[in-house]
Scaffold this active site. Structure first.
Site, PDB file in Angstrom:
ATOM      1  N   LYS A  81     -15.469   6.975  -0.601  1.00  0.00           N
ATOM      2  CA  LYS A  81     -14.539   6.196   0.426  1.00  0.00           C
ATOM      3  C   LYS A  81     -15.206   7.036   1.868  1.00  0.00           C
ATOM      4  O   LYS A  81     -15.424   6.365   2.819  1.00  0.00           O
ATOM      5  CB  LYS A  81     -13.194   6.786   0.374  1.00  0.00           C
ATOM      6  CG  LYS A  81     -12.211   5.872  -0.523  1.00  0.00           C
ATOM      7  CD  LYS A  81     -10.812   6.312  -0.182  1.00  0.00           C
ATOM      8  CE  LYS A  81     -10.015   5.903  -1.365  1.00  0.00           C
ATOM      9  NZ  LYS A  81      -8.624   6.567  -1.136  1.00  0.00           N
ATOM     10  N   GLN A 112      -7.509   0.665 -15.070  1.00  0.00           N
ATOM     11  CA  GLN A 112      -7.084   1.524 -14.062  1.00  0.00           C
ATOM     12  C   GLN A 112      -5.995   2.643 -14.785  1.00  0.00           C
ATOM     13  O   GLN A 112      -6.077   3.858 -14.505  1.00  0.00           O
ATOM     14  CB  GLN A 112      -6.414   1.044 -12.767  1.00  0.00           C
ATOM     15  CG  GLN A 112      -6.034   1.871 -11.708  1.00  0.00           C
ATOM     16  CD  GLN A 112      -5.235   1.504 -10.731  1.00  0.00           C
ATOM     17  OE1 GLN A 112      -4.468   0.595 -10.649  1.00  0.00           O
ATOM     18  NE2 GLN A 112      -5.304   2.306  -9.718  1.00  0.00           N
ATOM     19  N   GLY A 172       0.158   5.220  -7.939  1.00  0.00           N
ATOM     20  CA  GLY A 172      -0.307   4.169  -7.534  1.00  0.00           C
ATOM     21  C   GLY A 172      -0.558   3.125  -9.058  1.00  0.00           C
ATOM     22  O   GLY A 172       0.244   2.014  -8.892  1.00  0.00           O
ATOM     23  N   ARG A 173      -1.082   3.646  -9.905  1.00  0.00           N
ATOM     24  CA  ARG A 173      -1.237   3.030 -11.246  1.00  0.00           C
ATOM     25  C   ARG A 173      -0.032   2.545 -12.032  1.00  0.00           C
ATOM     26  O   ARG A 173      -0.008   2.066 -12.816  1.00  0.00           O
ATOM     27  CB  ARG A 173      -2.403   3.351 -11.936  1.00  0.00           C
ATOM     28  CG  ARG A 173      -2.180   4.979 -12.270  1.00  0.00           C
ATOM     29  CD  ARG A 173      -3.538   5.624 -12.758  1.00  0.00           C
ATOM     30  NE  ARG A 173      -3.541   7.005 -12.745  1.00  0.00           N
ATOM     31  CZ  ARG A 173      -3.904   7.868 -11.840  1.00  0.00           C
ATOM     32  NH1 ARG A 173      -4.146   7.367 -10.648  1.00  0.00           N
ATOM     33  NH2 ARG A 173      -3.998   9.352 -12.003  1.00  0.00           N
ATOM     34  N   GLU A 193      -8.236   5.949 -14.696  1.00  0.00           N
ATOM     35  CA  GLU A 193      -8.112   6.604 -13.532  1.00  0.00           C
ATOM     36  C   GLU A 193      -7.282   7.808 -13.793  1.00  0.00           C
ATOM     37  O   GLU A 193      -7.274   8.916 -12.970  1.00  0.00           O
ATOM     38  CB  GLU A 193      -7.363   5.715 -12.268  1.00  0.00           C
ATOM     39  CG  GLU A 193      -7.530   6.280 -10.850  1.00  0.00           C
ATOM     40  CD  GLU A 193      -6.813   5.590  -9.821  1.00  0.00           C
ATOM     41  OE1 GLU A 193      -5.431   5.094  -9.739  1.00  0.00           O
ATOM     42  OE2 GLU A 193      -7.754   4.982  -8.902  1.00  0.00           O
ATOM     43  N   HIS A 243     -16.310 -14.791 -28.838  1.00  0.00           N
ATOM     44  CA  HIS A 243     -17.712 -15.543 -28.727  1.00  0.00           C
ATOM     45  C   HIS A 243     -18.552 -15.154 -27.592  1.00  0.00           C
ATOM     46  O   HIS A 243     -19.513 -15.884 -27.211  1.00  0.00           O
ATOM     47  CB  HIS A 243     -17.219 -17.059 -28.472  1.00  0.00           C
ATOM     48  CG  HIS A 243     -16.578 -17.655 -29.115  1.00  0.00           C
ATOM     49  ND1 HIS A 243     -16.984 -18.408 -30.387  1.00  0.00           N
ATOM     50  CD2 HIS A 243     -15.025 -18.006 -29.578  1.00  0.00           C
ATOM     51  CE1 HIS A 243     -16.053 -18.866 -31.208  1.00  0.00           C
ATOM     52  NE2 HIS A 243     -14.786 -18.481 -30.770  1.00  0.00           N
ATOM     53  N   SER A 267       0.796  -1.146   0.125  1.00  0.00           N
ATOM     54  CA  SER A 267       0.062  -0.053   0.010  1.00  0.00           C
ATOM     55  C   SER A 267       0.901   1.028   0.095  1.00  0.00           C
ATOM     56  O   SER A 267       1.747   1.447   0.847  1.00  0.00           O
ATOM     57  CB  SER A 267      -0.746   0.006   1.242  1.00  0.00           C
ATOM     58  OG  SER A 267      -1.642   1.304   1.134  1.00  0.00           O
ATOM     59  N   LYS A 268       0.859   2.188  -0.977  1.00  0.00           N
ATOM     60  CA  LYS A 268       1.407   3.205  -1.110  1.00  0.00           C
ATOM     61  C   LYS A 268       1.190   4.220   0.255  1.00  0.00           C
ATOM     62  O   LYS A 268       2.291   4.554   0.695  1.00  0.00           O
ATOM     63  CB  LYS A 268       1.108   4.021  -2.284  1.00  0.00           C
ATOM     64  CG  LYS A 268       1.801   5.515  -2.493  1.00  0.00           C
ATOM     65  CD  LYS A 268       1.472   6.044  -3.836  1.00  0.00           C
ATOM     66  CE  LYS A 268       1.970   7.556  -3.634  1.00  0.00           C
ATOM     67  NZ  LYS A 268       1.767   8.245  -4.994  1.00  0.00           N
ATOM     68  N   THR A 269       0.081   4.335   0.478  1.00  0.00           N
ATOM     69  CA  THR A 269      -0.158   5.375   1.560  1.00  0.00           C
ATOM     70  C   THR A 269      -0.323   4.440   2.804  1.00  0.00           C
ATOM     71  O   THR A 269      -0.224   4.985   4.065  1.00  0.00           O
ATOM     72  CB  THR A 269      -1.781   5.728   1.474  1.00  0.00           C
ATOM     73  OG1 THR A 269      -2.461   4.720   1.277  1.00  0.00           O
ATOM     74  CG2 THR A 269      -1.609   6.786   0.377  1.00  0.00           C
ATOM     75  N   PHE A 270      -0.506   3.173   3.079  1.00  0.00           N
ATOM     76  CA  PHE A 270      -0.570   2.226   4.168  1.00  0.00           C
ATOM     77  C   PHE A 270      -1.766   2.745   5.140  1.00  0.00           C
ATOM     78  O   PHE A 270      -2.031   2.312   6.210  1.00  0.00           O
ATOM     79  CB  PHE A 270       0.478   2.241   4.838  1.00  0.00           C
ATOM     80  CG  PHE A 270       0.898   0.825   5.143  1.00  0.00           C
ATOM     81  CD1 PHE A 270       1.642  -0.027   4.449  1.00  0.00           C
ATOM     82  CD2 PHE A 270       0.589   0.245   6.633  1.00  0.00           C
ATOM     83  CE1 PHE A 270       1.921  -1.342   4.708  1.00  0.00           C
ATOM     84  CE2 PHE A 270       0.560  -1.008   7.067  1.00  0.00           C
ATOM     85  CZ  PHE A 270       1.524  -1.789   6.101  1.00  0.00           C
ATOM     86  N   GLU A 316      -9.392  -1.077   2.889  1.00  0.00           N
ATOM     87  CA  GLU A 316      -9.448  -2.599   2.537  1.00  0.00           C
ATOM     88  C   GLU A 316      -8.105  -3.199   2.800  1.00  0.00           C
ATOM     89  O   GLU A 316      -8.119  -4.462   3.429  1.00  0.00           O
ATOM     90  CB  GLU A 316      -9.715  -2.401   0.800  1.00  0.00           C
ATOM     91  CG  GLU A 316     -10.897  -2.228   0.259  1.00  0.00           C
ATOM     92  CD  GLU A 316     -11.177  -0.650   0.180  1.00  0.00           C
ATOM     93  OE1 GLU A 316     -10.357   0.084   0.453  1.00  0.00           O
ATOM     94  OE2 GLU A 316     -11.920  -0.500  -0.825  1.00  0.00           O
TER      95      GLU A 316
END
Ligand code: M6P
Length: 560
Positions: A524, A365, A283-284, A369, A400, A221-224, A228
């Site tokens: 959020k 993303q 993040g992405r 994003e 298909h 997690s970048k931010t921690f 989630e």
């Protein structure tokens, strides 16, 4: 910068669309110009020392089945010039704070700067500073080699053979996609799980499959601070401590991939087991950073290094090639052409490659994003459409399911098809690979040539009332990407960066900030408020009757 529609190249393109764009018939353009394929095809070659082929790998981008003439391309290039795409690109590579709403540089290219070009943010050499790119990479190399060799042991002395990456968004999609794409190179004795969803099923299923003595958790997690991830990580920690009767050693089984040392420490992870990166990595765009540790563990450091090197090769192409030869620039300009002049709302990416089955999800993303924005650099809403809805699935499966709409629906869906000339699994004497390739070629051809009523009738035995149903309008644009060999780490790196810089080019023309993501915040905040209300009496407060009614019903049915 000015809004895109105020540029003279924009009005010029509008007129050009009326006079040429609307009337271009691709199959006729091919008939009248035998050199069309050569004219609109561009190539990058990855050097032999990093590529999966012994002579290097070409990656061919065939733009010739797009609704363009040479004049169109010239005019699109003019738009890029007027929009300052080159200036903005150079500002990114110079470490300027082009993410102007967050006051940050956009410097993920430094993470794959394998030739060690000087790269600085605020005068600091990000490659060689303490805790910088090279030091973290070295830490990743040492740690991954210890885990892969079994030198790094769990609390009972066993080798760690299960890796659970807990992260979401950019801290999940890149690692998932890349480990899937490079499965051929993956350690066969490692089991990987990627837990992202707050739905307890996700972590529960991963834990049910795992043995605490042999499991390594990567908390990504970048931010921690992402709800989630911290919730899933705490559930994992509780499970680990319970299962080990409190004897489990967190330091041997939990590592953090993050920018936030204080939150990592609060969680109970030793900063020595933290792999850091900087806030200038979005993040992405973070799979190239410490967030890629699961990839390194799985495919080994040498392969990860090739992945970075392939990405770097595409960075260099983007930095150096003139706009008209610049592959990601052309891709981005085509997207602008279809979005803003033809009214296309979507962009389909279909890899003819099972290993790339998560590639479209990853690109969603990256693109949506980045460019799902309305506000331009001066704070006013864009008066033109911006980021397309990106979607896709691997082919031939997609053929298909939803390709019916791509062929005969009312919408224009510019599409990218991706194929590697060679398969890692040439089973049945390459029969599968040849069938895959024939579909890759046939779909693009069919979308372009279509089928007229006369052609349908000429097939014979078609009742007249069915003829219109069997007509294909054709003239539907595709870009065909052909990897001239296997898709190995370097080839994958280059493909991803093609889409990164395509997205950059779009955002630069649209005069939006492709590097923030305020749009994920509102939901959020509301979720936090509602989470409290679930534990309180009543059905919450201040909600509309739908939200309030559903909240009440959820509590009643769920027994909360
Ligand atoms: O790595 P983190 O900080 O947990 O963020 C995970 C994700 O959160 C948000 O949805 C966005 O900001 C994404 O860009 C990000 O990738």
């Amino acid at each position: 910068m000015a809004p895109a529609n105020s540029l003279s190249a924009w009005s010029d393109l509008q007129a050009h669309h009326e006079s040429v764009g609307k009337t271009i018939v691709l199959k006729d353009a091919f008939k009248s110009d035998p050199k069309r394929f050569d004219k609109f095809t561009r190539k990058v070659t990855l050097p032999a020392d990093i590529s999966s082929g012994s002579n290097g790998t070409d990656i061919i981008f065939d733009f010739s089945k797009n609704l363009i003439t040479e004049e169109t391309l010239d005019k699109l290039v003019k738009l890029a010039e007027e929009a300052g795409v080159e200036k903005k690109r150079d500002a990114m590579f110079a470490g300027e704070k082009i993410n102007f709403t967050e006051g940050r540089a956009v410097y993920h290219p430094a993470l794959r700067n394998v030739t060690n070009q000087p790269m600085k943010v605020d005068g600091v050499d990000v490659m060689n500073t303490k805790g910088g790119v090279n030091e973290v990479l070295e830490h990743m190399r040492v740690f991954s080699e210890q885990v892969r060799s079994g030198e790094w042991k769990g609390y009972t002395g066993k080798k760690l053979t299960t890796i659970i990456n807990i992260g979401i968004g950019g801290s999940d999609l890149g690692p998932v996609m890349v480990t899937e794409a490079l499965k051929h190179y993956g350690a066969k004795d490692l089991t990987l799980h990627f837990v992202s969803n707050i739905d307890g099923t996700h972590i529960a299923e991963a834990l049910a499959d795992s043995d605490p003595e042999t499991t390594l958790f990567l908390i990504a997690s970048k931010t921690f601070t992402t709800a989630e991830t911290t919730t899933n990580a705490n559930t994992a920690k509780t499970w680990f401590l319970e299962k080990t009767g409190g004897k489990g050693d967190i330091a041997k089984h939990f590592v953090a991939l993050s920018t936030n040392e204080s939150e990592v420490t609060k969680f109970g992870i030793d900063p020595a087991n933290m792999f850091g990166f900087e806030s200038w990595v979005g993040g992405r765009y973070s799979v190239w950073s410490a967030i890629g540790l699961s990839v390194v563990l799985y495919v080994g450091f040498d392969n990860f290094h090739k992945f970075l090197a392939g990405a770097h090769a595409m960075d260099q192409h983007f930095q150096k090639a003139p706009l008209k030869e610049n592959i990601p620039v052309i891709g981005g300009l085509l997207s602008v052409w279809y979005s803003n002049f033809y009214g296309a709302q979507t962009h389909l990416v279909a890899p003819f490659d099972q290993y790339l089955h998560r590639f479209p999800a990853y690109l969603q993303q990256l693109s949506m994003e980045s460019n799902g924005k309305t506000i331009t650099s001066d704070g006013t809403p864009a008066k033109y459409t911006t980021g397309p809805v990106v979607f896709g699935e691997p082919c031939t499966n997609a053929q298909h399911s939803f390709f019916q709409l791509v062929h005969q629906g009312t919408k224009l869906i510019p599409s990218d098809f991706i194929l590697a000339a060679k398969s890692h699994n040439p089973v049945s004497n390459n029969l599968h690979q040849k069938m895959l390739a024939s579909n890759y070629l046939a779909q693009a051809e069919a979308l372009m040539v279509g089928k007229t009523a006369e052609e349908v009738r000429a097939e014979g035995n078609v009742p007249e009332e069915l003829v219109p149903h069997k007509v294909f309008m054709g003239n539907r644009p595709t870009t065909s990407i052909l990897v001239g060999g296997l898709i190995g780490p370097a080839e994958l790196g280059a493909l991803i960066v093609y889409y990164e810089h395509l997205t950059f080019t779009e955002g630069a023309v649209w005069d939006i900030n492709s590097f923030d993501q305020w749009g994920v915040e509102l939901g959020k905040v509301l979720a936090k408020k509602i989470l409290k209300e679930i534990d309180e009496e009543g059905a919450g407060s201040g909600h509309d009757s739908s939200t309030g009614g559903l909240l009440g019903a959820f509590k009643a049915y769920g027994g909360f």
